[in-house]
Design a protein around this motif. Structure first.
Motif, PDB file in Angstrom:
ATOM      1  N   LEU A  95      -6.897  15.431   2.023  1.00 37.06           N
ATOM      2  CA  LEU A  95      -5.574  14.712   1.775  1.00 37.06           C
ATOM      3  C   LEU A  95      -5.768  13.539   1.282  1.00 37.06           C
ATOM      4  N   PHE A  96      -6.335  12.822   0.757  1.00 45.65           N
ATOM      5  CA  PHE A  96      -6.239  11.269   0.376  1.00 45.65           C
ATOM      6  C   PHE A  96      -6.670  11.366  -1.521  1.00 45.65           C
ATOM      7  N   PRO A  97      -6.220  10.237  -2.333  1.00 43.52           N
ATOM      8  CA  PRO A  97      -6.356  10.345  -3.489  1.00 43.52           C
ATOM      9  C   PRO A  97      -7.452   9.866  -4.175  1.00 43.52           C
ATOM     10  N   LEU A  98      -9.632  10.403  -3.584  1.00 45.13           N
ATOM     11  CA  LEU A  98     -10.060   9.922  -3.532  1.00 45.13           C
ATOM     12  C   LEU A  98      -9.932  10.090  -5.435  1.00 45.13           C
ATOM     13  N   THR A  99      -9.791  10.530  -6.609  1.00 47.65           N
ATOM     14  CA  THR A  99     -10.412  10.754  -7.577  1.00 47.65           C
ATOM     15  C   THR A  99      -9.533   9.072  -7.940  1.00 47.65           C
ATOM     16  N   ARG A 100      -8.687   9.000  -7.187  1.00 50.32           N
ATOM     17  CA  ARG A 100      -7.922   8.190  -7.933  1.00 50.32           C
ATOM     18  C   ARG A 100      -8.545   6.618  -8.127  1.00 50.32           C
ATOM     19  N   LEU A 101      -8.719   6.678  -6.157  1.00 48.37           N
ATOM     20  CA  LEU A 101      -9.512   5.380  -5.901  1.00 48.37           C
ATOM     21  C   LEU A 101     -11.016   4.789  -5.930  1.00 48.37           C
ATOM     22  N   SER A 102     -11.536   6.361  -6.936  1.00 46.60           N
ATOM     23  CA  SER A 102     -12.998   6.088  -7.495  1.00 46.60           C
ATOM     24  C   SER A 102     -12.106   4.906  -9.000  1.00 46.60           C
ATOM     25  N   THR A 103     -11.183   5.331  -9.249  1.00 48.35           N
ATOM     26  CA  THR A 103     -10.694   4.622 -10.985  1.00 48.35           C
ATOM     27  C   THR A 103     -11.018   3.638 -10.799  1.00 48.35           C
ATOM     28  N   SER A 104     -10.320   3.248  -9.087  1.00 39.18           N
ATOM     29  CA  SER A 104      -9.636   2.157  -8.720  1.00 39.18           C
ATOM     30  C   SER A 104     -10.652   1.604  -8.351  1.00 39.18           C
ATOM     31  N   MET A 105     -11.932   1.958  -7.780  1.00 39.96           N
ATOM     32  CA  MET A 105     -13.215   0.720  -7.511  1.00 39.96           C
ATOM     33  C   MET A 105     -13.706   0.955  -9.476  1.00 39.96           C
ATOM     34  N   THR A 106     -13.475   1.526  -9.825  1.00 42.65           N
ATOM     35  CA  THR A 106     -14.362   1.031 -11.326  1.00 42.65           C
ATOM     36  C   THR A 106     -13.554   0.147 -12.138  1.00 42.65           C
ATOM     37  N   ARG A 107     -12.242   0.293 -11.687  1.00 46.78           N
ATOM     38  CA  ARG A 107     -11.181  -0.849 -12.430  1.00 46.78           C
ATOM     39  C   ARG A 107     -11.284  -2.646 -11.773  1.00 46.78           C
TER      40      ARG A 107
ATOM     41  N   PRO B  98     -16.236  -7.225   4.779  1.00 46.79           N
ATOM     42  CA  PRO B  98     -16.306  -6.015   5.412  1.00 46.79           C
ATOM     43  C   PRO B  98     -16.402  -6.400   3.509  1.00 46.79           C
ATOM     44  N   SER B  99     -17.247  -4.544   2.750  1.00 38.90           N
ATOM     45  CA  SER B  99     -17.467  -4.612   1.527  1.00 38.90           C
ATOM     46  C   SER B  99     -16.855  -5.057   0.624  1.00 38.90           C
ATOM     47  N   ILE B 100     -17.142  -6.371  -0.277  1.00 40.77           N
ATOM     48  CA  ILE B 100     -16.597  -6.697  -1.347  1.00 40.77           C
ATOM     49  C   ILE B 100     -15.743  -5.421  -2.463  1.00 40.77           C
ATOM     50  N   PRO B 101     -17.167  -4.743  -2.520  1.00 38.78           N
ATOM     51  CA  PRO B 101     -16.089  -3.399  -3.547  1.00 38.78           C
ATOM     52  C   PRO B 101     -15.674  -2.839  -3.481  1.00 38.78           C
ATOM     53  N   ALA B 102     -15.233  -2.256  -1.835  1.00 38.98           N
ATOM     54  CA  ALA B 102     -13.911  -1.167  -1.725  1.00 38.98           C
ATOM     55  C   ALA B 102     -13.174  -2.526  -1.229  1.00 38.98           C
ATOM     56  N   GLN B 103     -13.573  -3.104  -0.518  1.00 37.60           N
ATOM     57  CA  GLN B 103     -11.702  -4.484  -0.549  1.00 37.60           C
ATOM     58  C   GLN B 103     -11.396  -4.245  -2.737  1.00 37.60           C
ATOM     59  N   ALA B 104     -12.121  -4.482  -3.441  1.00 32.99           N
ATOM     60  CA  ALA B 104     -11.542  -4.633  -4.711  1.00 32.99           C
ATOM     61  C   ALA B 104     -10.886  -3.367  -4.737  1.00 32.99           C
ATOM     62  N   ALA B 105     -11.869  -1.675  -4.735  1.00 32.00           N
ATOM     63  CA  ALA B 105     -10.447  -0.653  -4.875  1.00 32.00           C
ATOM     64  C   ALA B 105      -9.902  -0.390  -4.983  1.00 32.00           C
ATOM     65  N   LEU B 106      -9.414  -0.960  -2.843  1.00 28.91           N
ATOM     66  CA  LEU B 106      -8.558  -1.239  -2.611  1.00 28.91           C
ATOM     67  C   LEU B 106      -7.574  -1.793  -3.197  1.00 28.91           C
ATOM     68  N   ALA B 107      -7.668  -3.124  -4.037  1.00 29.33           N
ATOM     69  CA  ALA B 107      -6.790  -4.197  -4.116  1.00 29.33           C
ATOM     70  C   ALA B 107      -6.019  -4.147  -5.342  1.00 29.33           C
ATOM     71  N   ASP B 108      -6.806  -2.808  -6.304  1.00 33.48           N
ATOM     72  CA  ASP B 108      -6.359  -2.229  -7.469  1.00 33.48           C
ATOM     73  C   ASP B 108      -5.067  -1.220  -7.318  1.00 33.48           C
TER      74      ASP B 108
END
Lengths: 473, 473
Positions: free
Chosen positions: B119-131, B345-355
């Protein structure tokens, strides 16, 4: 003194007296064996000891060489420890002020507990993150929270195996860095009020955890070269109801000391005899300067008494917050406690590391990292030589990124900490490494950052402050 | 009974009697106001109540409609609670067996605490992780561990602000999911042996945390529609030395109950009067089916007594393990405890969510998610209608993804749990939601997964097992 220790002492004397110069090759194992009439394995043991003492270094396929700074070095610290009764711990406030001192990016980070992230393959890790996320099924995002990312656990088990340790994959609990692993483990094996044997000096976070869990510290002295004092430990285990040990057997923070393989075996026998579990904090496992990876105490563990904790934070991926415990007989309890407190470390971070370990070139990166740290150590030791008072004693660890510096008794490291911070230099003052506020004339310095004019200036500043303290007294 | 409650009851009766049919539009606020001679704000309050009761739903720009299942529904559970003294908690073993039951991906996951990651936008989240990783400086990987990723904290503060709550950014502590936030918060405000007011039924993880920290539970009953019983709470706060409250004021797990805004205000006055801190577990904040976001108790907090904890795990990014506490006067203590236990908590995960929060379309995703959950709820309620015994009572929460099901007294949910698991269906049995093992004839069902023939078959299986239990008795 054993024959190999005698032989090592002879070579060490030749180095100190300048008979063999820095950078020069020492006799090969075969040559020395023939020349001195001792077995090659004795020579090998002696060279291994010298390597651990930071005097010589092995280069692949070319033999052993005297390290560049080996001769000019200051004496090693003596690390004398006042006897103290088991103590309640109160170091948090002081440790937090050190942590706060690092928030300003303009500060020279000699007080830092982390090496510079610039030493890590961050771009390659980002690629692994993309690949890892692509390989991850949506279900894994939820399912892998319980036991950890399956491929990552396999990769970690594989590294144990390559190091000669067979650990069943079920014993591995993936955690939020080694810090969480150690925290959970200690909660699993103690109750408030219990006695825990810790090193002295010890990593301040260890002392903070004891403080938080209302445990009492039994301080065991650490020798800068031989590591923890096993005679004292044996006596304390026999006379006190110690419920757990928390030790770094390899590149101990802050002293950089390592136990020899033989002493690790003896340590494990002590644990087994008293049936006391040990938390083996091994976060610097990969940061050895020698040629062979060290063997942890866990390698001797045939009863599941050792909880071996490590992470990728200091050697590969700072901020990713992925570590683990090889929990022995406590693995299930640790895993359940994790599920009740933080549930799981980040799954994307685990997926990235799993991909990196498989495809990223971890060992190549580690070789580069070790060389960088070794060069940075040489620069810091040389600078200490230039700027610090003559009576200063300094460790020369065979790995990691910390120096332990012992000043003349009149130097007050807490005053130095405050003064240095005013001058834009962060250091870690000695008392935060002791449950009983000892080591007031000592500091820990990190050489974990690339050496620059900025670092050089930081050391010069410290030197000036040290000389001014002396004059005032 | 207030005027708006009276009016709501009248409308509810019309719906139950079939005068207004499912799917049909009810009078607009203006029409009803004119027709019944009451103020528009009274009508609005009544409609808001009906929405919270799951009877009507608001559609943007078209008005209010009777929900599809509203008429055919079973009665709400009565949730009677045996009075019990403050109790030591022992639910862990049972709760872990529920968790274990979910490891098999072939099992119908009605017992799951997480919605389906599909139910979650996982592909979009992966993009946000890269960004996010690209935008991250190496230094942030270490520096952001102390306070959390700066942009993420800003985005979270912004969402509070948009919800009408001004919280200083310094009050936010980023944690490893809400679970860590709640764990840390409870440790900051209690000592072992203390009394903590919890809901009954309560989320089992709450009870596990109390068990772990050796705290005693004071159970406060929760009503499926009105939420926690404030009269009982007031009495307990006056008569017992309660040191903290841990409540879900909105879409309570497992009942799905929410306190009205007025009752939240009263709850806060109680806390203030007794100076008792409250952990507000608000992980379902975004999963409301109504038109307006609910206001947390934190909105009334003018003394920093409320520690508002939430995360992205249930609404956006399962497995990323990013949550937070708006810690009020306890923020600094929580932050320090975090630094001593898991560091960050994991900094990359935080960066992905911020984006993602800035660019990913969070609100669009949330609207989609809420509609999906609402439809899945209707499907599960309809299936329960078809297969469960006639005397079964079921909640109809106005959000989230849990139903609380109350069977006739003779049904043993622990036996049902074991039998259902043998048939490949996982459920959460009632006793794990109680410190005193009550609710033996109740279960919690999750409709957090897309409804399939598989789900339908799972409900049918449960129905058959329920009928067989009856026959055997």
């Amino acid at each position: 003194m054993k024959r190999y220790e005698q032989f090592a002492d002879e070579i060490a004397a030749l180095i100190r007296e300048g008979v063999i110069s820095p950078g020069e090759r020492i006799p090969s194992v075969r040559q020395a064996s023939r020349h001195h009439g001792i077995s090659p394995s004795t020579v090998f043991q002696a060279y291994y000891l010298l390597e651990n003492q930071g005097l010589i270094t092995a280069r692949a396929r070319s033999g052993y060489f005297v390290r560049e700074h080996a001769q000019r070095l200051r004496d090693e610290p003596r690390v004398t420890l006042q006897h103290a009764d088991p103590a309640e711990v109160k170091v948090s406030e002081l440790a937090f002020s050190v942590l706060d001192s690092l928030q300003d990016t303009q500060t020279v980070p000699f007080g830092s507990a982390f090496p510079s992230p610039e030493l890590f393959p961050l771009t390659r890790l980002s690629t692994s993150m993309t690949r890892g996320l692509r390989a991850l099924s949506p279900q894994q995002l939820v399912a892998d929270m319980t036991a950890g990312h399956t491929d990552l656990r396999r990769q970690i088990a594989l590294r144990y195996m390559l190091g000669g340790i067979q650990r069943p994959i079920e014993e591995l609990v993936i955690t939020n860095g080694a810090m969480e692993a150690l925290n959970l483990a200690l909660q699993c094996v103690t109750q408030p009020g219990d006695l825990v044997a810790v090193e002295s000096p010890a990593f301040y976070a260890t002392l903070q955890v004891l403080e938080r869990l209302k445990l009492r510290a039994v301080e065991i002295p650490v020798h800068p070269q031989n590591g923890i004092d096993l005679e004292v430990l044996a006596e304390r285990l026999a006379s006190l109801p110690i419920k757990a040990c928390w030790f770094m057997s390899h590149l101990q923070n802050p002293l950089g000391a390592s136990l020899s393989k033989e002493r690790k075996r003896i340590l494990y026998q002590l644990l087994k005899q008293h049936q006391v579990p040990m938390l083996e904090d091994d976060v610097y496992a990969e940061l050895y300067f020698g040629s062979a990876p060290p063997v942890p105490v866990k390698a001797f563990d045939d009863e599941g008494l050792v909880i071996h904790c490590s992470s990728f934070s200091k050697c590969l991926a700072p901020g990713y917050r992925v570590g683990w415990a090889a929990g022995g007989r406590y693995a299930k309890a640790i895993s359940r406690l994790k599920l009740m407190t933080t549930i799981s470390p980040s799954i994307p971070a685990q997926a990235a590391l799993a991909d990196y370990l498989q495809h990223g070139g971890f060992d190549r990166h580690l070789r580069k990292l070790r060389h960088a740290l070794e060069a940075q150590q040489a620069s810091m030791l040389a600078a200490a030589n230039r700027y610090f008072p003559a009576q200063t004693r300094i460790t020369r660890p065979a790995g990691g990124y910390f120096l332990w510096v012992e000043f003349p008794e009149h130097i007050d490291s807490l005053r130095l900490f405050t003064m240095a911070l005013d001058h834009g230099v962060s250091i870690a003052p000695g008392p935060i490494f002791s449950a009983t506020q000892q080591f007031r004339h000592c500091i820990r310095l990190s050489y974990g950052h690339p050496w620059t004019a900025y670092s050089e200036h930081g050391m010069e500043t410290l030197g000036k402050l040290l000389h001014s303290q002396r004059r005032l007294e």
